[in-house]
Design a protein around this motif. Structure first.
Motif, PDB file in Angstrom:
ATOM      1  N   GLU A 171      -2.023  56.333 -17.191  1.00 38.60           N
ATOM      2  CA  GLU A 171      -2.639  55.055 -16.873  1.00 38.60           C
ATOM      3  C   GLU A 171      -1.673  54.123 -16.164  1.00 38.60           C
ATOM      4  O   GLU A 171      -2.068  53.288 -15.356  1.00 38.60           O
ATOM      5  N   ALA A 172      -0.367  54.252 -16.477  1.00 44.94           N
ATOM      6  CA  ALA A 172       0.626  53.381 -15.853  1.00 44.94           C
ATOM      7  C   ALA A 172       0.921  53.791 -14.418  1.00 44.94           C
ATOM      8  O   ALA A 172       1.070  52.946 -13.536  1.00 44.94           O
ATOM      9  N   PHE A 173       1.006  55.093 -14.168  1.00 46.94           N
ATOM     10  CA  PHE A 173       1.407  55.566 -12.854  1.00 46.94           C
ATOM     11  C   PHE A 173       0.231  55.761 -11.897  1.00 46.94           C
ATOM     12  O   PHE A 173       0.377  55.553 -10.694  1.00 46.94           O
ATOM     13  N   ALA A 174      -0.900  56.197 -12.399  1.00 46.30           N
ATOM     14  CA  ALA A 174      -2.049  56.492 -11.528  1.00 46.30           C
ATOM     15  C   ALA A 174      -3.032  55.334 -11.578  1.00 46.30           C
ATOM     16  O   ALA A 174      -4.150  55.459 -12.089  1.00 46.30           O
ATOM     17  N   SER A 175      -2.620  54.191 -11.039  1.00 39.90           N
ATOM     18  CA  SER A 175      -3.421  52.978 -11.184  1.00 39.90           C
ATOM     19  C   SER A 175      -4.803  53.092 -10.546  1.00 39.90           C
ATOM     20  O   SER A 175      -5.776  52.521 -11.052  1.00 39.90           O
TER      21      SER A 175
ATOM     22  N   ALA B 196      -2.323  40.011 -24.176  1.00 42.47           N
ATOM     23  CA  ALA B 196      -2.942  40.707 -23.044  1.00 42.47           C
ATOM     24  C   ALA B 196      -2.009  41.824 -22.577  1.00 42.47           C
ATOM     25  O   ALA B 196      -1.086  41.599 -21.813  1.00 42.47           O
ATOM     26  N   TRP B 197      -2.248  43.033 -23.064  1.00 42.82           N
ATOM     27  CA  TRP B 197      -1.419  44.179 -22.693  1.00 42.82           C
ATOM     28  C   TRP B 197      -1.800  44.672 -21.301  1.00 42.82           C
ATOM     29  O   TRP B 197      -2.955  44.634 -20.902  1.00 42.82           O
ATOM     30  N   SER B 198      -0.813  45.202 -20.600  1.00 46.12           N
ATOM     31  CA  SER B 198      -1.073  45.916 -19.352  1.00 46.12           C
ATOM     32  C   SER B 198      -0.849  47.401 -19.598  1.00 46.12           C
ATOM     33  O   SER B 198      -0.172  47.783 -20.558  1.00 46.12           O
ATOM     34  N   PRO B 199      -1.398  48.281 -18.746  1.00 45.62           N
ATOM     35  CA  PRO B 199      -1.139  49.711 -18.902  1.00 45.62           C
ATOM     36  C   PRO B 199       0.348  50.043 -18.894  1.00 45.62           C
ATOM     37  O   PRO B 199       0.790  50.980 -19.546  1.00 45.62           O
TER      38      PRO B 199
ATOM     39  N   ARG C 155       0.876  46.953  -8.401  1.00 43.26           N
ATOM     40  CA  ARG C 155      -0.473  47.523  -8.372  1.00 43.26           C
ATOM     41  C   ARG C 155      -1.240  47.288  -9.660  1.00 43.26           C
ATOM     42  O   ARG C 155      -2.437  47.539  -9.722  1.00 43.26           O
ATOM     43  N   ASP C 156      -0.544  46.828 -10.721  1.00 41.89           N
ATOM     44  CA  ASP C 156      -1.221  46.632 -12.001  1.00 41.89           C
ATOM     45  C   ASP C 156      -2.362  45.630 -11.894  1.00 41.89           C
ATOM     46  O   ASP C 156      -3.391  45.754 -12.536  1.00 41.89           O
ATOM     47  N   SER C 157      -2.148  44.574 -11.073  1.00 42.85           N
ATOM     48  CA  SER C 157      -3.175  43.545 -10.971  1.00 42.85           C
ATOM     49  C   SER C 157      -4.441  44.053 -10.297  1.00 42.85           C
ATOM     50  O   SER C 157      -5.500  43.454 -10.423  1.00 42.85           O
TER      51      SER C 157
ATOM     52  N   LEU D 171      -9.154  52.403 -21.926  1.00 38.49           N
ATOM     53  CA  LEU D 171      -7.723  52.643 -21.873  1.00 38.49           C
ATOM     54  C   LEU D 171      -6.980  51.475 -21.276  1.00 38.49           C
ATOM     55  O   LEU D 171      -5.883  51.602 -20.782  1.00 38.49           O
ATOM     56  N   GLU D 172      -7.582  50.298 -21.306  1.00 40.90           N
ATOM     57  CA  GLU D 172      -6.900  49.106 -20.809  1.00 40.90           C
ATOM     58  C   GLU D 172      -6.389  48.252 -21.950  1.00 40.90           C
ATOM     59  O   GLU D 172      -5.729  47.255 -21.726  1.00 40.90           O
ATOM     60  N   THR D 173      -6.756  48.616 -23.187  1.00 38.94           N
ATOM     61  CA  THR D 173      -6.387  47.828 -24.336  1.00 38.94           C
ATOM     62  C   THR D 173      -5.410  48.592 -25.186  1.00 38.94           C
ATOM     63  O   THR D 173      -5.442  49.802 -25.245  1.00 38.94           O
ATOM     64  N   ALA D 174      -4.532  47.906 -25.877  1.00 38.44           N
ATOM     65  CA  ALA D 174      -3.433  48.590 -26.544  1.00 38.44           C
ATOM     66  C   ALA D 174      -3.864  49.503 -27.655  1.00 38.44           C
ATOM     67  O   ALA D 174      -3.191  50.461 -27.967  1.00 38.44           O
ATOM     68  N   THR D 175      -4.943  49.217 -28.343  1.00 36.96           N
ATOM     69  CA  THR D 175      -5.373  50.135 -29.411  1.00 36.96           C
ATOM     70  C   THR D 175      -6.840  50.432 -29.259  1.00 36.96           C
ATOM     71  O   THR D 175      -7.535  49.785 -28.517  1.00 36.96           O
TER      72      THR D 175
END
Length: 349
Positions: free
Chosen positions: A143-147, A268-271, A328-330, A345-349
């Protein structure tokens, strides 16, 4: 339904990354297998385990994307897989002795419950390990790398059927080998395991598995999340196979779950931050590999070579997640937002 998937040529790399990354995270970081340090045998093992571990991770992601699940739902589905692996596939849950793992008897005897036919400590350890390493960490890193794939399916109808078929085939082959070596687990035990798996799967599809509405507070820096993940995973892995270890593990899991739930609802977590926590866990699991007993037939040099290579890889991964630009996260939620669907998969839990 998740937003439209990208063309196949754009999806192949992330699919392969999960297919082969999941078994590496789950089985090879600890360097405890007889194939440790033997590159051809490691590659062969990967080819066998990729459809099972990687296929399961991909299928769980597909369910999450198409059903709009959050990380809670993903981890519940991962827990179902964590129960299935030792309970139905390799039958480790019920195997009394294994010649290929020197410390097997010690692992089971300390918390063995004769009435259930299982040892509590390894059962908890295996299930949690599959949740964190087989599914959670690989998907978080993706999720972090393949935005551009966030909120999008990676598998089409044909890909889903093929992935599921290969996953089931690999599971049946491993189970057949386990039955040949250790015998059947018994009908009653099998039905109980199936009931637990179904219960976890159904729970994941309820409101409990939906994304958590994030708060507005800024979350912790990524480097600190990586440190927490590394210390937490290392602490988890060094627990003794005793009832004291079971107690500490239970407390640790409850505290971690509660903290992540609270952080997710308050911040507000980010991937990228979720992946930093996962990368830290990968570092902790890899460090434990240096302390793992030397497998039979494996030289110390071969084991340390694999340990060092994998540690360098996960440290590089953590560095990239911690320091690379997050420009690219935004843009990550744009496709899902435009389609009007929730982005899992955008939320921490």
């Amino acid at each position: 339904m998740g937003s439209t998937k990208l063309p196949l040529r754009h999806r192949m790399l992330p699919v392969l990354a999960i297919a082969f990354g999941a078994p590496v995270c789950a089985e090879f970081l600890q360097a405890y297998l007889p194939s440790t340090g033997d590159a051809p045998e490691v590659l062969l093992s990967l080819l066998i385990l990729a459809p099972l571990y990687g296929g399961t991770a991909l299928l769980i992601r597909e369910v999450a994307v198409r059903r709009g699940l959050g990380w809670t739902g993903v981890l519940l589905l991962a827990a179902a897989f964590g129960v299935a692996m030792p309970g139905l596939v390799d039958l480790s849950l019920f195997v009394e002795h294994r010649d290929d793992i020197a410390y097997w008897d010690e692992l089971r005897q300390g918390t063995f419950v004769a009435e259930l036919g299982i040892a509590v400590f390894p059962t908890m350890s295996w299930v949690a390990g599959h949740v964190f390493m087989s599914v959670g960490a690989p998907l978080a890193v993706l999720e972090a790398f393949a935005s551009r794939h966030r909120g999008r399916p990676l598998l089409g109808p044909v890909g889903t059927v093929v992935t599921a078929g290969l996953c089931v085939l690999a599971a049946l082959l491993i189970r057949a080998d386990s039955v040949r070596l250790y015998g059947q687990s018994g009908l009653t035990r099998t039905l109980v395991v199936l009931a637990v798996i179904v219960a976890l799967g159904l729970l994941a599809l309820t409101r409990a598995g939906q994304p958590i509405e994030p708060g507005q507070v800024r979350p912790m820096p990524v480097w600190s999340l990586a440190l927490i993940g590394a210390v937490g995973m290392f602490s988890f892995d060094i627990l003794p196979a005793t009832w004291t270890g079971v107690t500490i593990m239970t407390v640790l899991l409850v505290v971690v779950a509660a903290l992540l739930w609270w952080w997710s609802s308050a911040t507000a977590w980010s991937p990228k931050q979720v992946a930093a926590l996962a990368a830290g866990a990968l570092i902790g699991r890899t460090l434990i590999g240096f302390l793992a007993p030397l497998p039979d037939g494996v030289s110390l040099l071969a084991k340390l070579s694999q340990n060092t290579l994998l540690l360098a890889a996960v440290l590089a991964l953590a560095w990239l997640l911690t320091y690379r630009r997050a420009s690219r996260d935004s843009q990550s939620a744009a496709p899902a937002a435009e389609s009007g669907s929730s982005a899992p998969l955008e939320t921490a839990t």
